[in-house]
Structures are given as C-alpha cells and as structure tokens.
Design a protein around this motif. Sequence first.
Motif, short mmCIF file in Angstrom:
data_model
loop_
_atom_site.label_atom_id
_atom_site.label_comp_id
_atom_site.label_asym_id
_atom_site.label_seq_id
_atom_site.Cartn_x
_atom_site.Cartn_y
_atom_site.Cartn_z
N PHE A 110 0.83 -1.20 0.00
CA PHE A 110 0.00 0.00 0.00
C PHE A 110 0.87 1.26 0.00
N VAL A 111 1.95 1.21 0.78
CA VAL A 111 2.87 2.36 0.84
C VAL A 111 3.49 2.59 -0.54
N PHE A 112 3.93 1.51 -1.20
CA PHE A 112 4.54 1.65 -2.52
C PHE A 112 3.55 2.22 -3.54
N ASN A 113 2.30 1.72 -3.51
CA ASN A 113 1.28 2.23 -4.42
C ASN A 113 1.03 3.73 -4.20
N SER A 114 0.96 4.14 -2.94
CA SER A 114 0.75 5.55 -2.62
C SER A 114 1.91 6.40 -3.12
N MET B 50 -12.76 5.77 -6.75
CA MET B 50 -13.54 5.63 -7.98
C MET B 50 -12.72 5.20 -9.18
N LEU B 51 -11.42 5.50 -9.19
CA LEU B 51 -10.62 5.30 -10.39
C LEU B 51 -9.56 4.21 -10.27
N ARG B 52 -9.26 3.75 -9.08
CA ARG B 52 -8.15 2.81 -8.90
C ARG B 52 -8.43 1.50 -9.66
N PRO B 53 -7.40 0.91 -10.23
CA PRO B 53 -7.56 -0.41 -10.87
C PRO B 53 -7.76 -1.49 -9.81
N PRO B 54 -8.30 -2.64 -10.18
CA PRO B 54 -8.51 -3.73 -9.21
C PRO B 54 -7.21 -4.13 -8.53
N GLY B 55 -7.25 -4.19 -7.20
CA GLY B 55 -6.09 -4.60 -6.44
C GLY B 55 -5.10 -3.50 -6.15
N PHE B 56 -5.36 -2.28 -6.66
CA PHE B 56 -4.44 -1.17 -6.45
C PHE B 56 -4.96 -0.34 -5.27
N ASP B 57 -4.55 -0.70 -4.06
CA ASP B 57 -4.98 0.00 -2.86
C ASP B 57 -3.87 0.91 -2.36
N THR B 58 -4.25 2.10 -1.94
CA THR B 58 -3.31 3.05 -1.35
C THR B 58 -3.55 3.12 0.15
N LEU B 59 -2.74 3.91 0.83
CA LEU B 59 -2.90 4.06 2.28
C LEU B 59 -4.27 4.64 2.61
N ALA B 60 -4.69 5.66 1.86
CA ALA B 60 -5.98 6.29 2.14
C ALA B 60 -7.13 5.30 1.94
N VAL B 61 -7.06 4.52 0.88
CA VAL B 61 -8.12 3.54 0.60
C VAL B 61 -8.18 2.49 1.70
N ARG B 62 -7.02 2.02 2.17
CA ARG B 62 -7.02 0.98 3.20
C ARG B 62 -7.52 1.53 4.54
N VAL B 63 -7.18 2.79 4.84
CA VAL B 63 -7.72 3.39 6.07
C VAL B 63 -9.25 3.39 6.01
N TYR B 64 -9.79 3.77 4.87
CA TYR B 64 -11.25 3.84 4.71
C TYR B 64 -11.90 2.46 4.86
N PHE B 65 -11.37 1.47 4.17
CA PHE B 65 -12.00 0.14 4.20
C PHE B 65 -11.78 -0.57 5.53
N ALA C 55 -2.97 5.30 8.82
CA ALA C 55 -3.43 6.65 9.13
C ALA C 55 -2.31 7.46 9.78
N LEU C 56 -1.57 6.84 10.67
CA LEU C 56 -0.47 7.55 11.35
C LEU C 56 0.62 7.93 10.37
N LEU C 57 0.90 7.07 9.41
CA LEU C 57 1.91 7.38 8.40
C LEU C 57 1.48 8.55 7.54
N ILE C 58 0.20 8.62 7.18
CA ILE C 58 -0.32 9.75 6.40
C ILE C 58 -0.13 11.06 7.17
N ILE C 59 -0.38 11.03 8.47
CA ILE C 59 -0.22 12.24 9.29
C ILE C 59 1.24 12.68 9.33
N ILE C 60 2.14 11.73 9.50
CA ILE C 60 3.57 12.06 9.56
C ILE C 60 4.03 12.71 8.26
N VAL C 61 3.59 12.15 7.13
CA VAL C 61 3.97 12.72 5.82
C VAL C 61 3.36 14.11 5.64
N SER C 62 2.17 14.33 6.21
CA SER C 62 1.45 15.59 6.01
C SER C 62 2.06 16.76 6.78
N ILE C 63 3.05 16.51 7.61
CA ILE C 63 3.69 17.61 8.34
C ILE C 63 4.42 18.55 7.38
#
Length: 559
Positions: free
Chosen positions: A364-368, A512-527, A541-549
């Motif tokens: 998921f990290v690599f996809n993001s 809405m647009l991701r190909p099948p099996g292509f999950d990102t950090l945001a998508v996995r947090v949601y699901f 979610a914590l990794l997203i916050i750290i990057v958002s600094i």
Amino acid sequence: MSIKKITQLNKNNHDKVGKKFSPTLLRFFRRKWLNIWQSNPPGTVLLLCGLCIAVIMSIPIIYVVWRSLFAGTNRWVRLLDQRIPQLLGNTLSLTAAVTASTIIIGVSLAWIVIRTDIPGKKTWRWLLAMPLTIPPYVGAMAYIIVFGHSGWARDLWQGTPWLVNTLGDYAINIYSFEGVFFVLTMFTYPYVYLIVSASLQKTNRNYEDAAYSQGMSTSEVFWKVNLPLLRPAIGAGAVLVSLYVLGDFGTIAMLRYVTFTAAIYFQRAGFDTASAAVLSLVLIFLTIIILWIESKTRKKSRYYQTSNTYRKPLTLKLGKWRFLVFLYVSLIFFVSVLLPISVLIYWSKIGISMGALDDRFFGFVFNSLKVSGFAALICMLFAMPIIYLKARYPSVITSFIDRLSYGGYALPGVIVALGFVFIFNNHLPILYGTFYIVALAFVVRFLPQAMQAGEASLSLLSPRIDEAARSLGYPPWKVMLKVILPNMLPGVLAGGALVFVSSIKELPATLMLRPPGFDTLAVRVYFEASEAIYHLAAPAALLIIIVSITPLQYMLKKY
C-alpha cells in the motif's frame, strides 16, 4: 461574350481583389494579435503547451456537464422530486454549520495567539495548526473508536454505575449530523485560523489608537475596527472550509451521513452514471454559487492600509481571563490533535505487535508513493508553462488558461473522478483501469498547489533575465526551460511536495478510479476502518499524518 470568357474574367477579378485585400487582412489580424499580447507574443510552442494543459484540466468537468444535460427528462424529474431536495438540505445545513463554527473557532484562536499574552504563544501557533495534518476521515475513524457503539466512551460510561443511574444510558451518537459537524469542524478550522493569523500580524496599530482616542473599549475596537479589517481573510478561510465540506466524502461515508458527494459515489458504484452526472451538476452549481457570493461580498467591503506609517499591534493583557483562555485553547488542541493521535498510536502499537507492517502494508505504501510521485512530477511539468505565460505574457488568453487550470481545485474529487470515468471508459479504454488515470485525476485536483508555489518563486526573478536570453536568440519555451526553470527550481520542488502530500491523502478520486487490487494508504484506512479493523487502519493513518507535516511547515512559513 461566352461563358468561358465571363468565368475567366471573374477569376481574374477575384485574384486582383485577393491580392489587394489579403495583405490588409493579415496586417489587421497581426495587429490585433500583437495588441492582445502588448506586442510581446509568447511563441507558438509555449502557447500551445499552455492551451493543451488547460484543455486537459477542463475536459472532465465539461464532460460531466454535457452528460448530465442529456440524462433524460424522466431522470431529472425523479431526482428533483425525490432525491435532490433531501441532499440539498443535508449538504447546505452541514456546510453552513461547519463554516460558521470554524469562523468562530478560527478567529478566536487567531486573536488569542497573535494579540494576547497567552503563555507559549509561538508553541501554540504551531500546535493549533496541526489538525491540518490529520485528514478528516482519519479523525472520523479516531472518534468512532472513542464514541462509537462499542467505543471507549461507552465502556467508560457503563463501567461507572452511578453515572448510568444518574444520567441514564449512554446518549452520544457519533453517527449523526452532530457527529459529522463536530469532526469536520475540528479538522477544518485551521483554514480560517492560519489566514486570519496572517492578517492580524499585518494589521496597523494606528487604526486602533484612533478608535481608543474616541473613547471606545477593547471589545468595541474589535467589533468596529479589527473585524472589518479581517473580513477578506475570514471570507477566504470560510470559502476554503465550505468547498472542503461540499467535496468531503470519507468523513460523511464513515459516519453514515448522506450528502451530494456520497450520493454521487454510490450512484456511480451502482452503474447509474447518468444520475451521478445530474447530481454532480447540482453540486457544481452549489460550488459556483459559494464562490460568487464570496466574491460579491468581498467587493462591497474593501479596506486598505498604508505601509509608510505601519506600527505593530499591541499585545493585550489577559489578566483574570488568562486561565479560562488557556483552558479553551487547550481543550481545542486536545479534541482536535491530542486525542485522535493518541488513539492512532494506541492502535498502531497493537497492529505492529500483531504483524500489521507486513508485505501487504508496504505494498500500500509503494502504491501511494508511486501514484503520488507520478502526479507530483506531472504537476511540476504542467505548472511551469502556465505560470510562465501568466507572469511574462499577461493577456486575456493567459488569464483564461489560468482560470481553467484552477477549475479542478474548486470542485470535489468525486466530480473530477466521474469525468474521468466517462472519458476514459468511453473514449480511451486502454488507460481505463490503470494507475495513470488516478495520477491524472490528482493532477487536475492539485495542479494549482504547484502553480502557487511556482508563482511565488517566479515573482522574485527579474524579467530582464528573459530579455537577455531572448536577445541571444532563444525562443520563449527555451528561455523558460534553460534559464528560468533552474533559477526557480526550489519553488517548483516545493509545489511538487505539496501535490505529493495532498495526493497521498486524497480518497474519493482514488476509490472511484483505482484499478482492481491497487490499494493506497488512504483507501485501506477507509476500508479497514469501515470494517472496524482498527489495528490495520491505524498504522496507515499515522503514516499519512507524519507525511502531512511537510505542507504544514510550508503554510506556517507562508502565513
């Protein structure tokens, strides 16, 4: 006279007229063209690049509008009778409530931090801006853990018998209008707080001194002098909050509240794209109305300050109110930053101990990183021609290109994604279902961030550098690439970093647009959060916050 001679005579006359008037017409159009550019046209290559980018930015929106207009009368009537009134009520009431509350909280916090002697002013300025690093859907997950049907608060409440006997059963319902309102308010107030703080730091003390000399009290000075001067800043922050609430999907979906964005997403998921387009058109109109109202009210209330007599504002003494003000600021920080991050750290520790950081997580990290990095690279490439045209070749054409490029930023991600669904599914199926379409949607959404950062750097470069390069025979596009770009590279890279971080947090367009099996950090947090698998959702979610600094540091420097 024969028909052949008449035909030949007419041809000769036509050639004479053409030879007589063609140079005149060419001179006329050339003169008009030069007038548009103030006798300094940008060159064909550079102008075509800017026009192509502007078309790419606007096609999804145009396609959605076009699709909705041909959705059929029956579908329009059905939605207007049954669906749209309810969605309008939900969306407008939530937008108005969140915008009003963020104005109150943002203005009050900015005033306290900038204008009073509250202890730790510099520290509070940073801490109170930290909710911007927490995407609201992440905040929603944290508060579901605390206040959900099986959350910590319920366990604590039911574990205290005298509270249950005195006040009855646990009554807080996070899955409600109040819950959505609270979460969105806590994680969007910094839009108002940051902009008002910047305005307060530039306010001239002379106006306040004049008011005090007329016998006004501190509260009267605030309402009659300071607040009118803050009107543009408050309006700018309020528009950002309103547009965010209109376009938010993750928070309202996780808290089970239905607005236009959720309805559009679920209509698309049900393959009713025509109804989704109709709802998107209504949402576009709401966005335009909000922008129009703000621009009209701003024009009616303009205030100017002169810099030659500028004096730094006074720092007001809190006195007996110091404890209550400190308690208020601390409470806002606790509910918007400390509590949600503590929850995420707690569940992240559990997740790590249970092996959450496995190959699946790093996938998921690599996809993001891949899709966000690609989007950031394209944004840096696309932003350069547009900001260079706007700064060095101002005209009606460049203004039009610039406004088209900002179109996707003002609209919700679900509408941009829906436009891409229509276009690529019907006309470019070879790209549909690839990560490239996700990256391109990010470009449409976040290109203005790269443009703003680049504009700030370009404004520091003298146009004489361009003139010197042009005198050596360089065409405009080569001047931009070989001379200007190396000198403004830090600003371009800063814009790319902002796009990168915003793309990592983007949820509806990815869903809405991701190909099948292509999950990102945001998508996995949601699901994972939707399935209450918090030990898997929290590390992402914590990794997203750290990057958002990173963008927070940029904003604090800017404001």
